[in-house]
Write an enzyme that holds these catalytic residues in place. Structure first.
Site, PDB file in Angstrom:
ATOM      1  N   CYS A  60      30.349  79.387  25.933  1.00 23.96           N
ATOM      2  CA  CYS A  60      30.515  78.860  24.428  1.00 23.96           C
ATOM      3  C   CYS A  60      32.021  78.773  24.000  1.00 23.96           C
ATOM      4  O   CYS A  60      32.916  79.233  24.706  1.00 23.96           O
ATOM      5  CB  CYS A  60      29.824  80.003  23.599  1.00 23.96           C
ATOM      6  SG  CYS A  60      30.238  81.763  24.000  1.00 23.96           S
ATOM      7  N   CYS A  64      42.678  41.401  -6.909  1.00 27.46           N
ATOM      8  CA  CYS A  64      42.467  42.654  -5.943  1.00 27.46           C
ATOM      9  C   CYS A  64      41.034  42.592  -5.468  1.00 27.46           C
ATOM     10  O   CYS A  64      40.751  43.188  -4.421  1.00 27.46           O
ATOM     11  CB  CYS A  64      42.764  43.991  -6.763  1.00 27.46           C
ATOM     12  SG  CYS A  64      41.667  44.075  -8.392  1.00 27.46           S
ATOM     13  N   HIS A  67      40.689  48.291 -11.154  1.00 22.98           N
ATOM     14  CA  HIS A  67      41.491  47.967  -9.985  1.00 22.98           C
ATOM     15  C   HIS A  67      40.780  48.533  -8.474  1.00 22.98           C
ATOM     16  O   HIS A  67      40.321  49.263  -8.458  1.00 22.98           O
ATOM     17  CB  HIS A  67      43.005  48.308  -9.930  1.00 22.98           C
ATOM     18  CG  HIS A  67      43.855  47.660  -8.820  1.00 22.98           C
ATOM     19  ND1 HIS A  67      44.443  46.437  -8.998  1.00 22.98           N
ATOM     20  CD2 HIS A  67      44.408  48.062  -7.553  1.00 22.98           C
ATOM     21  CE1 HIS A  67      45.124  46.129  -7.900  1.00 22.98           C
ATOM     22  NE2 HIS A  67      44.917  47.340  -7.174  1.00 22.98           N
ATOM     23  N   CYS A  91      41.913  70.765  28.386  1.00 19.68           N
ATOM     24  CA  CYS A  91      42.774  70.966  29.520  1.00 19.68           C
ATOM     25  C   CYS A  91      43.240  72.266  29.386  1.00 19.68           C
ATOM     26  O   CYS A  91      43.960  72.766  28.321  1.00 19.68           O
ATOM     27  CB  CYS A  91      43.774  69.879  29.671  1.00 19.68           C
ATOM     28  SG  CYS A  91      45.092  70.411  30.757  1.00 19.68           S
TER      29      CYS A  91
END
Length: 530
Positions: free
Chosen positions: A76, A177, A445, A104
């Site tokens: 675990c 936009c 916007h 690692c």
């Protein structure tokens, strides 16, 4: 605009020298075992019973096991038992079975490199292909290797590779936009990117006037160049104005309306564009099928219809689309979209019993597209007749980074088709772009997030790095998901090419017949003179 990604770990030097031989072989086996564990989708009866692994230290059953790549130990992660095992036994690597991530012990971190990513992807795909349950076999995926193809290798000679990720802002040309955010989503769409960067439509060779595909080709050339200064899509805007007068001018427009308009323009100018079974890049990318099942409550007759879709519009009423935890989420919106709804006697007449009766209607996805586009209905009109003033719904919607569409498919709705649904991974999507609307309806916007190798956010010309968490916490107006693994089919020559080749053969045959007839006339005339 913002770009986002998962945090990248630093490359581990130990992977290069030590992740070979038996370690790599076991890694491939672990990935294959993980796929076999979840191979048959919702079919519990067909699922193979496999013993759940336990921790070698505390003996608890592991929901998310970590396996040592040097021995048979599994442990675990939360209690650090697997990390302790690596240190005590001087082993270097362990792997998370669920995700394929490698830990690692020397670096004390989750590590990766491109070779490991490729090994995981290849093992993952091979295991899925062997276990895919379908009437038509799945075409095996092959990595492109130019060294094995003499034509590709010769074409790449003398070429210089340049880093290009589409990290370029777009100039606001005057309340444009709405156009900028859609174009950014096009640019970061993997399928559209591969199509246009693959020179499938060269604007220098095309002779079609006001061609939307030419504008897309120019856009990709500019966005994936080494120029980082903001680009102004002037010709794209002008072409849109000429082809769609309702979008002409500098008034504010809806991004979703421009999205649908652009898809239609690109579709109409694509090679092989047809009204039925179209294979153009737009339908190959966005087209799916939505199935509607209406069941008569009087006689039980079920009437099914299938309609094509390019995107999905979802309701956003707070009291209706809440999940189990009381949150407004994409999953809750999809459950509301696909759950049965009642139809009154005046709304439905059964084709079998011929009488008006109550019925239930249910929508489901019959065929999922490679790219799913969702729009949230944030703008609504007050009053039953929709004649009142409009208002915007600013409620945040929780978006998942990974989306499972299996629960919303037609196969999942019908119990007898579940065993043929195939592996669950074929229904997995990942988020790659989000569009947000800030402000109110008349003075708002648009901004957007897009996924690159590193996260970023686009606000017209401004490009800023961002995170996946910031994207998921935003208030989306539209969002785009791409399939994690596409279904590869055997190469089929497009119908328009076959038609063109057949016509060419027919024309040559007619020319030969005409030449033979002319030669016969000459011979007859010569015989007559003799």
């Amino acid at each position: 605009m913002s770009t986002f990604s998962f945090d990248d770990s630093e490359t581990c030097s130990h992977l290069t020298g030590d992740f070979t031989g038996d370690v790599e072989t076991k890694y491939r086996r672990v990935v294959t075992w993980s796929i076999a564990r979840h191979t048959n989708g919702k079919s519990v009866a067909k699922r193979r019973k496999m013993a759940a692994p336990t921790c070698g230290t505390c003996n608890i059953t592991l929901v998310r096991p970590f396996v040592c790549l040097h021995c048979s130990y599994s442990g675990c992660w939360a209690s650090s038992h697997v990390a302790d095992h690596l240190k005590q036994s001087s082993h270097k690597f362990c792997v998370d079975v669920s995700s394929g991530a490698v830990f690692c012990s020397a670096c004390d971190d989750i590590v990766h490199n491109h070779a490991l990513d490729r090994t995981y992807l290849e093992s993952h795909l091979r295991a899925e292909e062997r276990r895919t349950v379908a009437k038509i076999p799945r075409e095996p995926f092959k990595f492109w290797d130019p060294s094995t193809d003499t034509d590709d290798a010769s074409a790449l000679e003398g070429m210089v590779a340049i880093p290009c990720q589409g990290r370029r802002g777009l100039l606001n040309l005057g309340q444009t936009c709405y156009l900028n955010v859609i174009l950014q989503c096009f640019v970061h769409n993997p399928l559209l990117r591969n199509h246009f960067l693959g020179d499938r439509h060269n604007h220098k060779l095309c002779k079609i006037q006001d061609c939307a595909c030419c504008e897309m080709d120019k856009l990709f050339v500019e966005m994936y160049s080494d120029d980082t200064t903001p680009f102004g899509p002037v010709s794209f805007l002008a072409t849109t104005w000429r082809k769609s007068t309702e979008l002409a001018g500098y008034a504010q427009h809806d991004a979703h309306e421009f999205f649908i308009t652009s898809l239609n323009h690109i579709h109409s100018n694509c090679k092989g564009s047809t009204n039925i079974s179209c294979i153009c890049i737009i339908h190959s990318t966005f087209a799916g099928q939505l199935q509607s099942d209406v069941k008569c409550e009087r006689c039980g007759n079920v009437t099914s219809t299938v309609d094509p879709i390019l995107d999905v519009s979802l309701e956003l009423k707070e009291k209706v689309v809440r999940d189990d935890k009381g949150h407004l989420s994409l999953g809750a919106c999809l459950r509301k979209y696909t759950q049965p709804e009642k139809l009154g006697p005046k709304e439905y007449t059964c084709s079998k019993c011929g009488k008006g009766s109550s019925a239930s209607k249910r929508l489901s996805f019959r065929r999922l597209p490679p790219v799913l586009s969702f729009q949230f209905k944030r703008f609504e009109h007050k009053g039953l007749d929709k004649s009142g003033s409009a208002r915007k719904l600013d409620s945040p919607v929780r978006l998942p980074a990974n989306l499972d569409m299996m629960p919303f498919t037609s196969m999942n709705v019908k119990d007898n088709d579940k065993e043929n649904a195939g592996p669950p991974v074929m229904y997995q999507y990942e988020l790659f772009a989000v569009i947000n609307h800030e402000g109110q309806m008349d003075n708002g916007h648009y901004t957007n997030f897009a996924r690159l190798n590193s996260g970023a956010s686009f606000f017209d010309t401004v490009l800023t790095l961002s995170s996946l968490g910031a994207c998921l916490k935003s208030t989306p107006y539209m969002c785009f998901y791409v399939k994690k693994h596409l279904e590869y089919k055997p190469h089929i020559t497009p119908t328009y090419i076959r038609t063109r080749e057949t016509e060419a053969v027919r024309e040559k045959a007619l020319e030969r017949e005409k030449e033979a007839a002319r030669q016969k006339e000459l011979d007859d005339a010569l015989l007559a003179t003799v």
